[in-house]
Scaffold this active site. Structure first.
Site, mmCIF file in Angstrom:
data_model
loop_
_atom_site.group_PDB
_atom_site.id
_atom_site.type_symbol
_atom_site.label_atom_id
_atom_site.label_comp_id
_atom_site.label_asym_id
_atom_site.label_seq_id
_atom_site.Cartn_x
_atom_site.Cartn_y
_atom_site.Cartn_z
ATOM 1 N N PHE A 117 38.971 -40.416 19.777
ATOM 2 C CA PHE A 117 40.131 -41.296 19.834
ATOM 3 C C PHE A 117 41.458 -40.552 19.724
ATOM 4 C CE2 PHE A 117 36.752 -44.013 17.986
ATOM 5 C CZ PHE A 117 36.613 -44.859 19.072
ATOM 6 N N GLU A 169 39.784 -31.943 20.055
ATOM 7 C CA GLU A 169 39.949 -33.311 20.521
ATOM 8 C C GLU A 169 38.743 -34.129 20.127
ATOM 9 O OE1 GLU A 169 41.152 -35.654 24.634
ATOM 10 O OE2 GLU A 169 40.914 -33.488 24.574
ATOM 11 N N GLY A 170 38.986 -35.307 19.585
ATOM 12 C CA GLY A 170 37.915 -36.211 19.215
ATOM 13 C C GLY A 170 37.848 -37.386 20.158
ATOM 14 N N GLU A 172 43.605 -36.360 19.099
ATOM 15 C CA GLU A 172 43.596 -34.911 19.036
ATOM 16 C C GLU A 172 43.925 -34.422 17.627
ATOM 17 O OE1 GLU A 172 45.016 -34.008 23.636
ATOM 18 O OE2 GLU A 172 46.464 -33.847 21.994
ATOM 19 N N VAL A 173 43.578 -33.164 17.365
ATOM 20 C CA VAL A 173 43.920 -32.510 16.110
ATOM 21 C C VAL A 173 44.760 -31.288 16.443
ATOM 22 C CG1 VAL A 173 43.062 -31.430 14.003
ATOM 23 C CG2 VAL A 173 41.781 -33.297 15.045
ATOM 24 N N LEU A 176 43.899 -27.721 17.961
ATOM 25 C CA LEU A 176 42.621 -27.348 17.354
ATOM 26 C C LEU A 176 41.450 -27.968 18.093
ATOM 27 C CD1 LEU A 176 43.456 -27.613 13.543
ATOM 28 C CD2 LEU A 176 43.319 -25.561 14.949
ATOM 29 N N ASP A 208 28.458 -34.839 8.149
ATOM 30 C CA ASP A 208 28.611 -33.692 9.041
ATOM 31 C C ASP A 208 28.990 -32.448 8.241
ATOM 32 O OD1 ASP A 208 28.660 -32.179 11.306
ATOM 33 O OD2 ASP A 208 30.513 -33.004 12.112
ATOM 34 N N LYS A 236 46.247 -34.961 12.672
ATOM 35 C CA LYS A 236 45.274 -35.717 13.449
ATOM 36 C C LYS A 236 45.969 -36.941 14.018
ATOM 37 C CE LYS A 236 40.689 -37.736 12.852
ATOM 38 N NZ LYS A 236 39.626 -37.964 11.869
#
Length: 856
Positions: A566, A563-564, A568-569, A561, A711, A600
């Site tokens: 720290f 990447e953040g 991935e999702v 889905l 958010d 996550k």
């Protein structure tokens, strides 16, 4: 002992040289340096104009934010004498090809004596000085919104960026107005040397009834069955996503990032591309960004055969390369084609199909003069003004940079060798060596950390010959200058700031229901790091007792889905999740053995603080129980990587769900009948308000716990069966929504178009700022997410608009009323969410009640 210490220091030297090598690689994300109008590096003779109002407003005075005491401080054309059909322009000669990503404009104030500026302007550019191209944005618009007064600098991202030597600024105005301009260009040198490519026009795919266009929509050459004498999407610096239906660019059509071809249209089984360069070069490699979504008939090329030309004819012996076939990963990636140090001014490559479709999003070349990146340093002072015919200023710059880099490396080695000699021979050498090594290690760590941040943001990595993945896009960052200050610092200098603080409602200390930084824990001062298990158990002590460890082997990867910062999702199927949860915790209305979940993960190399934050987020989310909040179902924290498993709704996120719908217009008489006939592609106003009611209900629950989301947006809401909405927080991790976030220098990326003025300017996040975001989210819902909030404003103008909210002088711009929105909902609900005084904004309880009443 000294030999071991010498080895360690030698290793440090190697690391330092590696850091220097990384710094020398091309980094297009940093290609936003002023090219010399302000600083004077661009010479007066390189600035020309079609006309001038007077000698004191000649072209050489058109430098942004620059006043040498001579002239009237800007270029002003003689518009009154303009003949029909001729457009006035200010022209800048950069002396060599440059990649221009940003332009800045300013008017003329002459210390209060003038008030002339260009409200709108256009840009023309040329690579050779003879063929001129009109710049247009990705939606075909040529006119750029300019200045509103004579003082402020207005910066505009060029999307797409341009590759040019000559750039013209052309004010758009009527003859009755006097306009004046001062300008600056931002970018870096175009070291590829590529001046044009020729390719077959892209094809159209029909995928499940959806039209997917793979044409080169920003190509600036001749458009026909074959595109010639131009550059376009293959050189715009934007690399396509893994799923070609989605795009980096907001609201573009499916397939936009890629140029692609169907195998059935080529009898010989390959696509032929011809690349022309500025001069003869010694080519090392070519990097081609390919899509590899083979589940939809798309694969990277099977073979590439490249022919070379230094004169009029193509050489007979090509370089042939066969990449390793990847039948497992569907990730888009760069494939490096070695070119064997062949010399040429033109390259013809034939890419052979390995499946029905072949999609490219970027092509880049490395040659003897293109491996060093002058984009990481400002443009050199001045270009040679006495260049003789036949001399190539680009070549001279490249050779100069090579000598400079080699000289720097030699000097560094000499200094380090001197340090080694001093350390080994001075008394107490080993102790001194330890101290020096610690200093060197600290410096290397800092340098490498900077490089890692620059090259890893947004899943960006240097591609290698084995086909490693790489992704990148241009970040929206203010060009760095000596007097730059963040908006949060600037606002504190305003006289109104002191009075504003007493009017701000809410609590600063509220927890944050957002991705990685939900709660920041202090790192232990104890130098002995506890084991992973100990840390996990300590932080998990207060977690809901129902949060159990789920077997990792029962998770099946389906799709990445996003990447953040720290981790991935991933979208996964969880086998036996309903039985695992038990009757009390099972998901209502879902009895399938395979359940879609979002997983996550935390990267294994994450630091201790990131690990603590991740576990703290698990601890908080495990306590959330509301039908309109995405639930944390289980965890995997026994070994690395740490995982949290949450619900995932089968219809995906609300933003994409609404984008595919059309509003059902119905009169009161046939409203009930049309509701019954409502298909998947239609949605009624009452259904839209029903979605907003659910989001308000979920936020009412979070606010009752004093949680601040930070958010809230449609991208962070998931859609299930029967229009069920649940609030999540995956949006920031998805490449699809990268354009919704803005990176302010020295601060994290921020969703500024959804943020309240006090959040942007003061860094203040409260329940009242979530209310502001809810108003924007409601606006998204009622416009079916067909455009981005404040789409007519650039990111910089959005920030400027928040300053108008702060000053509260009636100049602030609000989002317009959606066509289907009743006047009462807009004025009583939406506009109340955007009140300047946070205490005067409604609560989620009040908005939930008001929305429910509007449904009655």
């Amino acid at each position: 002992m000294k030999v071991m210490e010498l080895k360690l220091l030698t290793r440090g030297v190697v690391f330092f040289l590696l850091a220097a090598a990384v710094r020398a690689q091309v980094n297009p994300e940093m290609c936003r340096y002023p090219l010399g109008m302000t600083g004077g590096q661009i010479q007066d003779e390189d600035i020309s104009a079609s006309s001038r109002w007077s000698e004191s407003t000649a072209a050489r005075f058109g430098r942004l934010d620059f006043d040498n005491g001579d002239g009237d401080g800007a270029w002003c054309p003689d518009i009154m004498s303009e003949p029909d059909g001729l457009k006035e322009y200010l022209q800048v000669d950069l002396r060599s090809l440059h990649f221009v990503t940003l332009v800045g404009t300013q008017g003329r104030h002459a210390d209060g004596m003038g008030n002339e500026f260009a409200q709108r302007y256009m840009i023309k550019y040329s690579r050779d000085g003879s063929k001129w191209v009109d710049w247009s944005d990705r939606k075909g618009r040529q006119v750029i919104e300019g200045n509103r007064n004579a003082y402020d600098v207005v910066l505009k991202d060029l999307e797409p960026p341009i590759i040019a030597r000559f750039v013209r600024f052309m004010p758009v105005t009527d003859h009755s107005m006097i306009v004046c301009m001062r300008v600056e260009l931002y970018g870096c040198e175009w070291l590829d040397g590529l001046t044009s490519y020729s390719i077959p026009d892209g094809h159209q795919m029909i995928y499940r009834g959806l039209d997917v266009y793979f044409n080169d929509s920003v190509y600036d050459g001749a458009l026909a069955e074959r595109l010639t004498k131009g550059l376009g999407q293959l050189t715009d610096g934007t690399w396509g996503l893994d799923d070609f239906l989605h795009s980096h660019i907001y609201s573009m059509w499916p397939g936009y990032d890629y140029v692609g071809w169907n195998n059935k249209s080529f009898t010989k089984g390959y696509v032929e591309m011809i690349f022309e360069f500025d001069r003869v070069r010694n080519f090392t490699s070519m990097k081609v960004h390919c899509n590899n979504l083979f589940s939809r008939g798309v694969r990277m090329f099977r073979q590439a055969s490249c022919y070379f030309r230094s004169g009029p004819d193509w050489e007979a012996d090509p370089v042939t390369f066969r990449p390793t076939v990847d039948r497992v990963s569907q990730i888009a990636r760069f494939v490096t084609v070695p070119l064997g140090d062949r010399t040429a001014s033109g390259i013809k490559c034939r890419f052979h199909f390995s499946d029905l479709w072949m999609l490219f999003s970027e092509v880049a070349f490395q040659s003897g003069s293109a491996v060093y990146n002058t984009s990481l340093t400002p443009r050199k002072h001045g270009h040679p003004t006495n260049t003789l015919p036949g001399e190539d200023p680009t070549h001279k710059l490249d050779d100069s940079n090579t000598r400079i880099l080699i000289g720097c490396l030699v000097a560094i080695i000499a200094i380090l060798l001197t340090i080694i000699v001093i350390i080994l021979w001075r008394p107490g050498g080993p102790k001194s060596f330890d101290a020096s090594r610690r200093i060197l290690d600290d410096e290397l760590t800092a340098r490498l950390a900077i490089q890692t941040q620059a090259f890893s943001s947004h899943h960006s990595s240097l591609s290698t010959e084995d086909g490693s993945t790489s992704n990148s896009t241009y970040e929206r960052i203010f060009p760095l200058c000596a007097d730059y200050q963040e908006p949060s610092r600037l606002i504190r200098k305003l006289p109104e700031f002191a009075q504003s603080m007493e009017h701000l409602g809410g609590s600063d200390g509220a927890p944050h229901y957002a991705e990685a930084d939900i709660i920041s824990l202090q790192e232990s001062s104890d130098s002995r790091s506890p084991s992973i298990t100990a840390v996990n158990m300590n932080l998990f002590a207060g977690t809901d007792s129902s949060m159990k460890e789920f077997p990792r082997d029962k998770l099946t990867f389906k799709e990445k889905l996003g990447e953040g910062q720290f981790g991935e999702v991933h979208l996964c199927e969880a086998e036996g999740m309903q039985d695992f949860l038990g009757e009390d915790l099972s998901l209502e209305g879902n009895n399938e053995s395979l359940l879609l979940v979002a997983v996550k993960t935390l990267r294994e190399d994450a630091n201790k603080n990131a690990r603590n934050d991740f576990l703290k987020e698990i601890r908080i989310m495990s306590r959330l129980r509301d039908p309109n909040i995405v639930r944390l179902l289980a965890v995997c924290v026994d070994t690395d990587p740490l995982c949290m498993i949450t619900e995932y709704m089968e219809n995906g996120d609300l933003n994409q769900f609404l984008c595919d719908l059309r509003l059902k217009e119905a009169t009161e008489e046939d409203k009930a009948e049309q509701e019954e006939k409502e298909g998947e592609s239609m949605v009624s106003y009452s259904k839209l308000i029903g979605m907003a009611v659910q989001i308000a209900s979920g936020m009412k629950y979070l606010s009752s716990l004093n949680f601040v989301h930070r958010d809230l947006a449609t991208r962070n809401c998931l859609v299930g069966k029967n229009y069920t909405i649940k609030i999540a927080d995956f949006g920031m991790s998805r490449n699809l929504y990268r354009g919704d976030y803005y990176r302010i220098q020295g601060r994290a990326v921020l969703p500024i178009r959804w943020m309240s003025w006090e959040s942007i300017l003061l860094g203040k996040f409260t329940m009242a700022s979530d209310v502001w975001a809810f108003g924007v989210t409601l606006w998204e819902i009622l416009t079916l997410c067909k455009e981005q909030p404040y789409s007519q404003l650039s990111d910089e103008q959005v920030i400027e608009n928040t300053g108008e909210f702060f000053r509260d002088q009636g100049k602030q711009v609000y989002l317009p009323k959606p066509p289907c929105c009743p006047e009462r909902v807009y004025t009583d609900l939406m506009l109340s969410c955007w009140r300047r005084n946070a205490k005067q904004r409604p609560s989620f309880q009040e908005m939930h009640t008001q929305l429910m009443e509007s449904l009655a």
